[in-house]
Motif scaffolding. Structure first.
Motif, PDB file in Angstrom:
ATOM      1  N   HIS A 101      60.263  37.387  52.893  1.00 17.81           N
ATOM      2  CA  HIS A 101      61.033  36.272  52.364  1.00 17.81           C
ATOM      3  C   HIS A 101      61.106  35.171  53.422  1.00 17.81           C
ATOM      4  CE1 HIS A 101      62.844  38.283  48.729  1.00 17.81           C
ATOM      5  NE2 HIS A 101      62.307  39.309  49.387  1.00 17.81           N
ATOM      6  N   VAL A 103      62.759  31.469  54.330  1.00 19.53           N
ATOM      7  CA  VAL A 103      63.842  30.542  53.995  1.00 19.53           C
ATOM      8  C   VAL A 103      63.592  29.228  54.719  1.00 19.53           C
ATOM      9  CG1 VAL A 103      66.334  30.172  53.954  1.00 19.53           C
ATOM     10  CG2 VAL A 103      65.410  32.510  53.802  1.00 19.53           C
ATOM     11  N   SER A 110      58.382  23.874  52.770  1.00 20.93           N
ATOM     12  CA  SER A 110      58.428  24.951  51.786  1.00 20.93           C
ATOM     13  C   SER A 110      57.246  24.842  50.823  1.00 20.93           C
ATOM     14  CB  SER A 110      59.759  24.944  51.032  1.00 20.93           C
ATOM     15  OG  SER A 110      59.945  23.736  50.318  1.00 20.93           O
ATOM     16  N   ARG A 114      54.481  27.867  50.155  1.00 22.60           N
ATOM     17  CA  ARG A 114      54.079  28.363  48.838  1.00 22.60           C
ATOM     18  C   ARG A 114      52.568  28.270  48.655  1.00 22.60           C
ATOM     19  NH1 ARG A 114      58.915  25.679  47.186  1.00 22.60           N
ATOM     20  NH2 ARG A 114      57.713  23.809  46.668  1.00 22.60           N
ATOM     21  N   THR A 125      57.863  35.496  49.250  1.00 24.62           N
ATOM     22  CA  THR A 125      58.770  34.737  48.395  1.00 24.62           C
ATOM     23  C   THR A 125      59.371  33.620  49.233  1.00 24.62           C
ATOM     24  OG1 THR A 125      59.337  36.689  47.083  1.00 24.62           O
ATOM     25  CG2 THR A 125      60.838  34.816  46.954  1.00 24.62           C
ATOM     26  N   HIS A 127      62.099  30.640  49.721  1.00 25.61           N
ATOM     27  CA  HIS A 127      63.417  30.181  49.278  1.00 25.61           C
ATOM     28  C   HIS A 127      63.625  28.767  49.834  1.00 25.61           C
ATOM     29  CE1 HIS A 127      64.588  34.290  48.055  1.00 25.61           C
ATOM     30  NE2 HIS A 127      63.885  34.659  49.117  1.00 25.61           N
ATOM     31  N   ALA A 129      65.844  26.513  50.437  1.00 21.14           N
ATOM     32  CA  ALA A 129      67.296  26.343  50.452  1.00 21.14           C
ATOM     33  C   ALA A 129      67.815  26.517  51.871  1.00 21.14           C
ATOM     34  CB  ALA A 129      67.945  27.366  49.525  1.00 21.14           C
ATOM     35  N   VAL A 134      71.408  31.080  50.995  1.00 23.55           N
ATOM     36  CA  VAL A 134      70.547  32.201  50.601  1.00 23.55           C
ATOM     37  C   VAL A 134      71.124  33.544  51.054  1.00 23.55           C
ATOM     38  CG1 VAL A 134      68.274  33.266  50.957  1.00 23.55           C
ATOM     39  CG2 VAL A 134      68.461  30.815  50.543  1.00 23.55           C
ATOM     40  N   ARG A 137      73.467  35.694  48.784  1.00 24.67           N
ATOM     41  CA  ARG A 137      73.094  36.107  47.431  1.00 24.67           C
ATOM     42  C   ARG A 137      71.853  37.000  47.361  1.00 24.67           C
ATOM     43  NH1 ARG A 137      68.840  32.913  45.780  1.00 24.67           N
ATOM     44  NH2 ARG A 137      68.619  30.831  46.720  1.00 24.67           N
ATOM     45  N   LEU A 138      71.220  37.260  48.486  1.00 24.25           N
ATOM     46  CA  LEU A 138      70.040  38.127  48.468  1.00 24.25           C
ATOM     47  C   LEU A 138      70.457  39.593  48.463  1.00 24.25           C
ATOM     48  CD1 LEU A 138      67.473  36.421  50.870  1.00 24.25           C
ATOM     49  CD2 LEU A 138      67.362  36.608  48.385  1.00 24.25           C
TER      50      LEU A 138
END
Length: 222
Positions: A101, A103, A110, A114, A125, A127, A129, A134, A137-138
């Motif tokens: 992940h 961030v 970002s 991607r 993945t 994020h 943000a 982050v 909520r992960l």
């Protein structure tokens, strides 16, 4: 350049980390090529570091995988152009259960992450943000939390704490002033620490940290 003798390139990585697979090295070469293309218009890294990208960014990032060889679930905070997170992902692209992940709140960075993940087929993945938004909520329990050139150690420990579990370790790149940062961090947190000399810069360290507890909470339990 280490010792001022070797030209920057893939050999920097293979000489320091001879176990790197051909597949990983090919993905790293594709990553560097993509970075150079995007750098022309997006300014993803400091231009002065492009001439030593394999040492300053690739080797510096890849070396941490050897410190957590069984780790599969990683989270990289403030990923920037993907160092170390996207580089870690290149080495775990074929590992069962790998999930990295990244961030990164900056839109252009970002977007690069991607694109790199998609083109290189990485288990990533992204994020787009702020870290604070982050972390709370992960759900996944991460094996490793990483950060490079993001913040001082006391601030990093505060950012990472919501992501840490008993088995989670942090692998943090720190420069020559790491001792002062560790001393400052110990005024606010208790934590376990192992220092590893960096393969890319003998003056720097990789700090392997676990068991983070704010000292106020620790005292309340005693």
């Amino acid at each position: 350049m280490m010792g001022g003798a070797r030209p920057d390139g893939p050999d920097i990585v293979t000489q320091a980390l001879p176990d790197v697979s051909r597949e990983t090295l090919a993905r790293l070469e594709a990553l560097v090529a993509l970075l150079v293309r995007w750098q022309r218009i997006k300014n993803l890294v400091a231009p002065s570091t492009l001439d030593t990208v394999w040492q300053r960014h690739v080797l510096d990032s890849l070396q941490i995988v050897r410190l957590a060889p069984k780790a599969r679930r990683w989270i990289d905070l403030g990923s920037g152009a993907g160092f170390p997170g996207i580089v870690v992902a290149t080495s775990l692209a074929e590992a069962d259960g790998a999930a990295i992940h990244l961030v990164e709140a900056n839109g252009r960075k970002s977007a690069f992450l991607r694109t790199a993940a998609r083109e290189l087929g990485l288990p990533v993945t992204v994020h787009p943000a702020r870290i604070e938004d982050v972390a709370g909520r992960l759900e996944p329990a991460f094996d490793v939390v990483t950060a490079r050139a993001l913040a001082s150690l006391p601030k990093l420990l505060a950012l990472m704490q919501p992501l840490m579990r008993p088995h989670t370790q942090a692998l943090l790149h720190k420069g020559a002033d790491f001792e002062a940062e560790v001393a400052e961090a110990r005024t606010g947190f208790a934590f376990d620490l192992v220092e590893h000399e960096s393969l890319s810069d003998p003056a720097a360290r990789i700090l392997q940290i676990g068991g983070i507890v704010p000292l106020s909470a620790d005292r309340n339990r005693s």
